[in-house]
Design a protein around this motif. Structure first.
Motif, PDB file in Angstrom:
ATOM      1  N   ASN A 195       0.833  -1.206   0.000  1.00 56.71           N
ATOM      2  CA  ASN A 195       0.000   0.000   0.000  1.00 56.71           C
ATOM      3  C   ASN A 195       0.866   1.253   0.000  1.00 56.71           C
ATOM      4  O   ASN A 195       0.610   2.223   0.717  1.00 56.71           O
ATOM      5  N   SER A 196       1.915   1.215  -0.856  1.00 54.06           N
ATOM      6  CA  SER A 196       2.891   2.292  -0.881  1.00 54.06           C
ATOM      7  C   SER A 196       3.402   2.500  -2.298  1.00 54.06           C
ATOM      8  O   SER A 196       4.477   2.019  -2.662  1.00 54.06           O
ATOM      9  N   PRO A 197       2.637   3.221  -3.137  1.00 54.27           N
ATOM     10  CA  PRO A 197       3.063   3.427  -4.526  1.00 54.27           C
ATOM     11  C   PRO A 197       4.378   4.189  -4.605  1.00 54.27           C
ATOM     12  O   PRO A 197       4.518   5.261  -4.024  1.00 54.27           O
ATOM     13  N   LEU A 198       5.332   3.627  -5.321  1.00 54.79           N
ATOM     14  CA  LEU A 198       6.648   4.254  -5.427  1.00 54.79           C
ATOM     15  C   LEU A 198       6.567   5.442  -6.373  1.00 54.79           C
ATOM     16  O   LEU A 198       6.167   5.295  -7.530  1.00 54.79           O
ATOM     17  N   ILE A 202      11.529   8.152  -8.067  1.00 58.44           N
ATOM     18  CA  ILE A 202      12.305   7.082  -7.423  1.00 58.44           C
ATOM     19  C   ILE A 202      12.322   5.844  -8.308  1.00 58.44           C
ATOM     20  O   ILE A 202      13.374   5.237  -8.538  1.00 58.44           O
ATOM     21  N   TYR A 203      11.162   5.495  -8.818  1.00 58.68           N
ATOM     22  CA  TYR A 203      11.064   4.319  -9.701  1.00 58.68           C
ATOM     23  C   TYR A 203      12.014   4.447 -10.885  1.00 58.68           C
ATOM     24  O   TYR A 203      12.670   3.463 -11.282  1.00 58.68           O
ATOM     25  N   ASN A 204      12.139   5.626 -11.463  1.00 59.98           N
ATOM     26  CA  ASN A 204      12.967   5.819 -12.656  1.00 59.98           C
ATOM     27  C   ASN A 204      14.452   5.963 -12.355  1.00 59.98           C
ATOM     28  O   ASN A 204      15.266   5.969 -13.288  1.00 59.98           O
ATOM     29  N   HIS A 205      14.825   6.068 -11.112  1.00 58.90           N
ATOM     30  CA  HIS A 205      16.246   6.250 -10.798  1.00 58.90           C
ATOM     31  C   HIS A 205      17.040   5.019 -11.260  1.00 58.90           C
ATOM     32  O   HIS A 205      16.607   3.874 -11.052  1.00 58.90           O
ATOM     33  N   PRO A 206      18.204   5.202 -11.895  1.00 58.22           N
ATOM     34  CA  PRO A 206      18.971   4.064 -12.427  1.00 58.22           C
ATOM     35  C   PRO A 206      19.301   2.998 -11.390  1.00 58.22           C
ATOM     36  O   PRO A 206      19.300   1.800 -11.713  1.00 58.22           O
ATOM     37  N   LEU A 207      19.565   3.404 -10.142  1.00 57.84           N
ATOM     38  CA  LEU A 207      19.877   2.404  -9.124  1.00 57.84           C
ATOM     39  C   LEU A 207      18.651   1.546  -8.819  1.00 57.84           C
ATOM     40  O   LEU A 207      18.755   0.319  -8.694  1.00 57.84           O
ATOM     41  N   VAL A 208      17.502   2.167  -8.718  1.00 56.51           N
ATOM     42  CA  VAL A 208      16.272   1.407  -8.464  1.00 56.51           C
ATOM     43  C   VAL A 208      15.954   0.508  -9.653  1.00 56.51           C
ATOM     44  O   VAL A 208      15.564  -0.656  -9.485  1.00 56.51           O
ATOM     45  N   GLN A 209      16.138   1.023 -10.861  1.00 57.96           N
ATOM     46  CA  GLN A 209      15.908   0.205 -12.044  1.00 57.96           C
ATOM     47  C   GLN A 209      16.871  -0.987 -12.095  1.00 57.96           C
ATOM     48  O   GLN A 209      16.493  -2.086 -12.517  1.00 57.96           O
ATOM     49  N   ARG A 210      18.108  -0.784 -11.665  1.00 57.02           N
ATOM     50  CA  ARG A 210      19.046  -1.905 -11.619  1.00 57.02           C
ATOM     51  C   ARG A 210      18.593  -2.943 -10.590  1.00 57.02           C
ATOM     52  O   ARG A 210      18.704  -4.151 -10.842  1.00 57.02           O
ATOM     53  N   ASP A 273      24.219  -5.088  -1.904  1.00 60.79           N
ATOM     54  CA  ASP A 273      25.093  -3.912  -1.820  1.00 60.79           C
ATOM     55  C   ASP A 273      24.366  -2.639  -2.242  1.00 60.79           C
ATOM     56  O   ASP A 273      24.509  -1.584  -1.597  1.00 60.79           O
ATOM     57  N   LEU A 274      23.589  -2.733  -3.331  1.00 57.34           N
ATOM     58  CA  LEU A 274      22.856  -1.555  -3.787  1.00 57.34           C
ATOM     59  C   LEU A 274      21.816  -1.108  -2.762  1.00 57.34           C
ATOM     60  O   LEU A 274      21.551   0.090  -2.617  1.00 57.34           O
ATOM     61  N   HIS A 275      21.240  -2.069  -2.065  1.00 58.91           N
ATOM     62  CA  HIS A 275      20.253  -1.735  -1.032  1.00 58.91           C
ATOM     63  C   HIS A 275      20.877  -0.852   0.048  1.00 58.91           C
ATOM     64  O   HIS A 275      20.188  -0.015   0.657  1.00 58.91           O
ATOM     65  N   GLN A 276      22.164  -1.030   0.281  1.00 57.70           N
ATOM     66  CA  GLN A 276      22.856  -0.230   1.290  1.00 57.70           C
ATOM     67  C   GLN A 276      23.468   1.043   0.701  1.00 57.70           C
ATOM     68  O   GLN A 276      24.173   1.769   1.410  1.00 57.70           O
ATOM     69  N   SER A 277      23.206   1.313  -0.576  1.00 60.92           N
ATOM     70  CA  SER A 277      23.880   2.421  -1.266  1.00 60.92           C
ATOM     71  C   SER A 277      22.893   3.369  -1.934  1.00 60.92           C
ATOM     72  O   SER A 277      23.214   3.992  -2.943  1.00 60.92           O
ATOM     73  N   LEU A 278      21.699   3.478  -1.398  1.00 58.65           N
ATOM     74  CA  LEU A 278      20.683   4.308  -2.039  1.00 58.65           C
ATOM     75  C   LEU A 278      21.070   5.780  -2.003  1.00 58.65           C
ATOM     76  O   LEU A 278      21.655   6.260  -1.016  1.00 58.65           O
ATOM     77  N   GLY A 282      15.434  12.174   0.090  1.00 60.31           N
ATOM     78  CA  GLY A 282      14.750  13.125   0.959  1.00 60.31           C
ATOM     79  C   GLY A 282      13.699  12.451   1.821  1.00 60.31           C
ATOM     80  O   GLY A 282      13.947  11.414   2.434  1.00 60.31           O
ATOM     81  N   PRO A 283      12.489  13.030   1.858  1.00 59.08           N
ATOM     82  CA  PRO A 283      11.435  12.481   2.724  1.00 59.08           C
ATOM     83  C   PRO A 283      10.951  11.094   2.279  1.00 59.08           C
ATOM     84  O   PRO A 283      10.206  10.443   3.020  1.00 59.08           O
ATOM     85  N   PHE A 284      11.362  10.648   1.095  1.00 55.69           N
ATOM     86  CA  PHE A 284      10.946   9.338   0.596  1.00 55.69           C
ATOM     87  C   PHE A 284      12.023   8.265   0.831  1.00 55.69           C
ATOM     88  O   PHE A 284      11.919   7.165   0.294  1.00 55.69           O
ATOM     89  N   GLN A 285      13.030   8.595   1.645  1.00 57.70           N
ATOM     90  CA  GLN A 285      14.158   7.679   1.821  1.00 57.70           C
ATOM     91  C   GLN A 285      13.719   6.327   2.376  1.00 57.70           C
ATOM     92  O   GLN A 285      14.126   5.277   1.872  1.00 57.70           O
ATOM     93  N   GLN A 286      12.892   6.336   3.398  1.00 54.15           N
ATOM     94  CA  GLN A 286      12.456   5.074   4.008  1.00 54.15           C
ATOM     95  C   GLN A 286      11.599   4.277   3.036  1.00 54.15           C
ATOM     96  O   GLN A 286      11.702   3.040   2.968  1.00 54.15           O
ATOM     97  N   GLN A 287      10.775   4.956   2.264  1.00 54.28           N
ATOM     98  CA  GLN A 287       9.938   4.255   1.292  1.00 54.28           C
ATOM     99  C   GLN A 287      10.794   3.571   0.239  1.00 54.28           C
ATOM    100  O   GLN A 287      10.532   2.422  -0.134  1.00 54.28           O
ATOM    101  N   ALA A 288      11.830   4.262  -0.236  1.00 60.00           N
ATOM    102  CA  ALA A 288      12.724   3.662  -1.226  1.00 60.00           C
ATOM    103  C   ALA A 288      13.458   2.468  -0.629  1.00 60.00           C
ATOM    104  O   ALA A 288      13.578   1.408  -1.274  1.00 60.00           O
ATOM    105  N   TYR A 289      13.937   2.617   0.593  1.00 58.13           N
ATOM    106  CA  TYR A 289      14.646   1.528   1.261  1.00 58.13           C
ATOM    107  C   TYR A 289      13.730   0.315   1.437  1.00 58.13           C
ATOM    108  O   TYR A 289      14.114  -0.827   1.174  1.00 58.13           O
ATOM    109  N   ASP A 290      12.492   0.559   1.857  1.00 53.74           N
ATOM    110  CA  ASP A 290      11.531  -0.529   2.055  1.00 53.74           C
ATOM    111  C   ASP A 290      11.198  -1.223   0.735  1.00 53.74           C
ATOM    112  O   ASP A 290      10.992  -2.446   0.702  1.00 53.74           O
TER     113      ASP A 290
END
Length: 341
Positions: A195-198, A202-210, A273-278, A282-290
């Motif tokens: 229940n947390s639309p990205l 964030i979705y388009n960021h190259p690291l997230v896409q990788r 490793d990428l999970h630890q390198s986000l 900003g305020p969406f940091q925890q959402q991206a990590y999750d």
């Protein structure tokens, strides 16, 4: 004496979480088969039901305890899997037309009464998502399903329809198999399950896409290990990383298993490793990590489904026979035609 092939088991440097609603759709999915998958023969339906495909959704999204949020995800897990099974041998030109129709339905059109029932399941899932998911996310899953067909299934056709066994080179295989494995739309299911639309940026960021690409690549190898026993008995089968590594590098199947697991583990370590390198979101940091955490849970959850759910999908005669199945197949599925608009 024939040597025994030992297929390695996948492990991950992160937890496997068990779903609180793991078996919630066991009965519902039987109704879905009976109502909307009638283009498959009666015997084919008997093969589908013990596969427990709805459990793929719950095992891969194990933190979700909401039946309502998980129901359309369970529908997708079934319809994308059986779409691949059924249309896997369909000529590319026809499959392109089907892909366009699928996209239309997932974007908002309702199927006609005489169209194939799998479209009704897609439309129903979309309507259920529309009650709690934003439009940009529905657009995203529609595009990812379209690319699953166009960049994945269609690219496999020359190898599936070759008169003799033909192998792609490993980089080519991974380039299309990462789409045909279906994990781009599967990964989209993290958003409704949590229940947390990205957000788009964030979705388009190259690291997230990788990270999303690594989800696909890891599951490709995981799936190829799971299906190896079955595919060893299919004389024409070439689209398995074990066969490709063996052919390309002149390896025994056992050596190819070792090399495939080396790739699998390297991808897993990269994801960790990428999970630890986000970057700073900003305020969406925890959402991206999750979100990346749940990508990892999807991977270990899928392995949990292979090993512990009780599915018989990878047993002999576990699959349905596809449209345009080869002569001699023991189950005939009537040809179903999409309404031409």
């Amino acid at each position: 004496m024939r040597e025994e092939l030992i297929v390695p088991k996948c492990h991950y440097p992160w937890p496997t979480v068990n779903s609180p609603v793991a078996n919630a759709f066991d009965d519902e999915e039987k109704d879905w088969y009976d109502e909307d998958y009638t283009f498959i023969s009666e015997e084919g339906i008997k093969r589908c039901k013990p596969q427990l495909l709805s459990r793929v959704a719950t095992y891969m999204n194990p933190t979700c305890d909401s039946i309502e949020r998980m129901r359309p995800c369970a529908r997708l897990m079934i319809y994308i899997t059986l779409f691949d099974d059924y249309f896997g041998m369909t000529p590319a030109k026809e499959l392109k037309t089907i892909a366009e129709r699928v996209y239309d339905v997932m974007m908002g059109e309702d199927p006609e009464p005489d169209e194939i029932g799998i479209l009704r399941q897609m439309a129903q899932a979309r309507k259920e998502w529309e009650t709690f998911m934003p439009r940009f996310w529905i657009d995203r899953v529609a595009i990812d399903f379209y690319e699953f067909i166009m960049y994945g299934m269609i690219e496999e056709i020359p190898f599936k329809q070759a008169e003799k066994r033909t192998y792609p080179l490993l980089p080519h295989y991974l380039s299309f198999r990462k789409y045909s494995i279906g994990m781009w739309p599967y990964g989209d299911l993290i958003d409704p399950a949590t229940n947390s639309p990205l957000p788009v940026f964030i979705y388009n960021h190259p690291l997230v896409q990788r990270c999303r690409e690594l989800l696909s690549l890891i599951i490709v190898i995981q799936n190829d290990f799971a299906s190896l026993k079955k595919e060893l008995e299919i004389e024409s089968e070439s689209l398995n990383i074990i066969f490709i590594l063996s052919h390309q590098y002149n390896l025994t199947y056992q050596e190819a298993c070792t090399e495939a697991m080396r790739l699998h583990d390297a991808y897993g370590q990269e994801l960790n490793d990428l999970h630890q390198s986000l970057p700073d979101f900003g305020p969406f940091q925890q959402q991206a990590y999750d979100h990346i955490y749940h990508i990892k849970l999807q991977i270990s959850g899928c392995a949990n489904w292979y090993y512990n759910s009780g599915t018989n999908r990878y047993e002999p005669k576990g699959f349905i026979v596809p449209q345009y199945g080869r002569e001699g197949d023991d189950i005939l599925i009537p040809h179903s035609i999409f309404v031409q608009k």
